[in-house]
Design a protein around this motif. Structure first.
Motif, PDB file in Angstrom:
ATOM      1  N   LEU A  98       5.929  35.696   1.170  1.00 17.12           N
ATOM      2  CA  LEU A  98       6.479  35.986  -0.152  1.00 17.12           C
ATOM      3  C   LEU A  98       5.508  35.564  -1.245  1.00 17.12           C
ATOM      4  N   ALA A  99       4.890  34.404  -1.108  1.00 13.98           N
ATOM      5  CA  ALA A  99       3.935  33.931  -2.113  1.00 13.98           C
ATOM      6  C   ALA A  99       2.685  34.793  -2.155  1.00 13.98           C
ATOM      7  N   SER A 100       2.339  35.410  -1.014  1.00  9.44           N
ATOM      8  CA  SER A 100       1.118  36.230  -0.930  1.00  9.44           C
ATOM      9  C   SER A 100       1.379  37.708  -1.195  1.00  9.44           C
ATOM     10  N   VAL A 106       5.913  43.945   1.358  1.00  9.14           N
ATOM     11  CA  VAL A 106       5.658  42.597   1.890  1.00  9.14           C
ATOM     12  C   VAL A 106       6.829  41.668   1.547  1.00  9.14           C
ATOM     13  N   VAL A 107       7.412  41.848   0.357  1.00  6.67           N
ATOM     14  CA  VAL A 107       8.577  41.039  -0.016  1.00  6.67           C
ATOM     15  C   VAL A 107       9.725  41.298   0.952  1.00  6.67           C
ATOM     16  N   PHE A 108       9.981  42.572   1.262  1.00  2.00           N
ATOM     17  CA  PHE A 108      11.026  42.916   2.225  1.00  2.00           C
ATOM     18  C   PHE A 108      10.715  42.315   3.599  1.00  2.00           C
ATOM     19  N   PRO A 170       6.271  28.077  -7.606  1.00  3.81           N
ATOM     20  CA  PRO A 170       7.484  27.567  -6.944  1.00  3.81           C
ATOM     21  C   PRO A 170       7.587  27.988  -5.479  1.00  3.81           C
ATOM     22  N   ILE A 171       7.092  29.190  -5.160  1.00  3.95           N
ATOM     23  CA  ILE A 171       7.182  29.663  -3.772  1.00  3.95           C
ATOM     24  C   ILE A 171       6.277  28.840  -2.872  1.00  3.95           C
ATOM     25  N   TRP A 172       5.075  28.532  -3.344  1.00  4.77           N
ATOM     26  CA  TRP A 172       4.181  27.678  -2.552  1.00  4.77           C
ATOM     27  C   TRP A 172       4.783  26.274  -2.394  1.00  4.77           C
ATOM     28  N   ALA A 173       5.487  25.807  -3.426  1.00  9.24           N
ATOM     29  CA  ALA A 173       6.162  24.514  -3.313  1.00  9.24           C
ATOM     30  C   ALA A 173       7.258  24.574  -2.253  1.00  9.24           C
TER      31      ALA A 173
END
Length: 419
Positions: A98-100, A106-108, A170-173
């Motif tokens: 998701l972060a990448s 890719v989100v799906f 936030p996603i990487w966190a």
């Protein structure tokens, strides 16, 4: 039999033994809380429409529905701890993807992987229940619920703070927290041994078990009320971000991930307040059926409010009514559902409950997304108000019904009585 004065010491020992489970669940829930307020806006940046965002939520729920029985069976066969680790690894992969992501595809894919391997919380619940004595099982499950509440308070607040450093921060966190959770599970949770007699709570129900539920009117009424709740709650959560962004502004700019993070953190705070103080006090003064009726009415009033209000202060009041109603309904109906059937039917009834919730999370976001996509904001809010009103009317209509006793099944009439 142990002496009476030894029991509190044993209880305290078991509660202390659940601290690692609390840590694992709290870290996992914090990661989920980080993603919740961010996902709609993050997806919008990649070209998602409101309907597409609803589809993202639906596909995650569909994958959960498909994978749920498999995850449960594997955890029965190979142990909760091992399956929990695999589930957490799937969540980590989903967050990294998701972060990448540079496209909605890719989100799906990220949400599908996360959905298919989901089960962190449910497996942790089972782990806590199985590693506690019957006398402390309620405290054990309360510990994991408290961990979820803590995570859902801290996570959105972190999301609102970190989004200032970029939409992916936030996603990487969340991914980092997921990695920490895996390490904590490996290092803190002792291995379990399924061959020593673990109760198979996910096994397919026997045909007679399902047939027995047909003569339990209170269980079916509760499930009907839960269907209404799941539908309205899923409609609300799936599109509240885009609704607020379109209708309200804060300090000169539309509501975004930071502001929504504050809303979710506020919801987490109310959850802790309800679970820790209000639900017990309310039960002293009113039977659960009245609490549920009032809670549905609060939700309906809140939805009517967000349909018409324009001031932030009135919006905050409306959201408070919705959140309070949500917390009281979820807690009260779930507890009553558990008490509405004998112990040997718990797996069947909770399985039905989980299936209904997953089904609502598949259907409701699509309907909600279609309405918001057409900018039918008031219609969206009024549809939820009507559904909540149906819940309140259903509960009120059942208050005068005579109590039903089913001696053949050895069940006591629960506090709902007429339910």
């Amino acid at each position: 039999m142990k002496p009476q004065h030894d029991l509190p010491v044993a209880c305290r020992t078991e509660v202390l033994a659940l601290i690692p489970t609390f840590i694992v669940v709290a870290v996992d829930a914090t990661g989920m809380g980080i993603i919740l307020p961010l996902l709609p806006f993050y997806s919008q940046q990649l070209g998602a429409t409101p309907f597409t965002i609803g589809a993202l939520i639906s596909v995650y729920a569909l994958c959960q529905l498909i994978a749920g029985p498999v995850v449960g069976t594997l955890s029965d066969r190979y142990g909760r701890r091992g399956v929990l680790i695999v589930s957490q690894i799937g969540t980590l992969i989903g967050f990294v993807l998701l972060a990448s992501a540079n496209s909605l595809t890719v989100v799906f894919l990220a949400r599908i992987i996360d959905g298919l391997t989901s089960g962190n919380i449910s497996v942790a619940h089972a782990y806590a229940a199985e590693h506690s004595a019957p006398s402390t099982r309620k405290q054990a499950l309360g510990t994991t619920s408290g961990a979820i509440g803590t995570g859902m308070l801290v996570g959105p607040a972190l999301s609102g703070l970190l989004v200032q450093f970029g939409s992916t921060a936030p996603i990487w966190a969340a991914a980092l927290l997921s990695l920490i959770s895996i390490i904590a599970t490996i290092g803190l949770l002792p291995p379990d041994h399924p061959e020593s007699g673990v109760l198979d709570i996910h096994s397919a129900p026997e045909p007679e078990s399902a047939r027995d539920l047909l003569v339990m009117p209170s269980a079916w009424v509760l499930l009907g009320l839960l269907i209404l709740f799941f539908l309205v709650n899923s409609m609300f959560l799936s599109q509240i971000a885009l609704f607020l962004s379109a209708r309200f502004s804060w300090q000169g700019h539309p509501f975004g991930a930071k502001e929504l993070g504050g809303v979710f953190a506020y919801a987490g705070f109310i959850n802790i307040l309800v679970q820790g103080l209000l639900i017990t006090r309310a039960s002293r003064y009113a039977p659960d059926r009245i609490i549920v009726t009032i809670a549905f009415a609060c939700m309906g009033a809140g939805f009517l409010g967000i349909a018409v209000v324009e001031r932030i202060s009135l919006l905050a009041l409306s959201l408070t009514l919705i959140i309070l109603g949500t917390m009281f309904i979820r807690t009260t109906l779930t507890a009553e559902l558990s008490r509405s059937v004998p112990l040997n039917r718990q797996g069947v009834i909770m399985g039905l409950n989980q299936s209904l919730m997953s089904s609502a999370n598949i259907i409701a976001p699509l309907l909600s997304g279609a309405l918001i996509d057409r900018r039918l904001y008031a219609t969206w809010a009024l549809a939820m108000a009507a559904t909540a009103a149906c819940g309140a009317i259903t509960a009120v209509g059942l208050l005068a019904r005579p109590q039903v006793k089913i001696p053949a099944l050895g069940r006591r009439v629960n506090r709902f009585g007429s339910f």
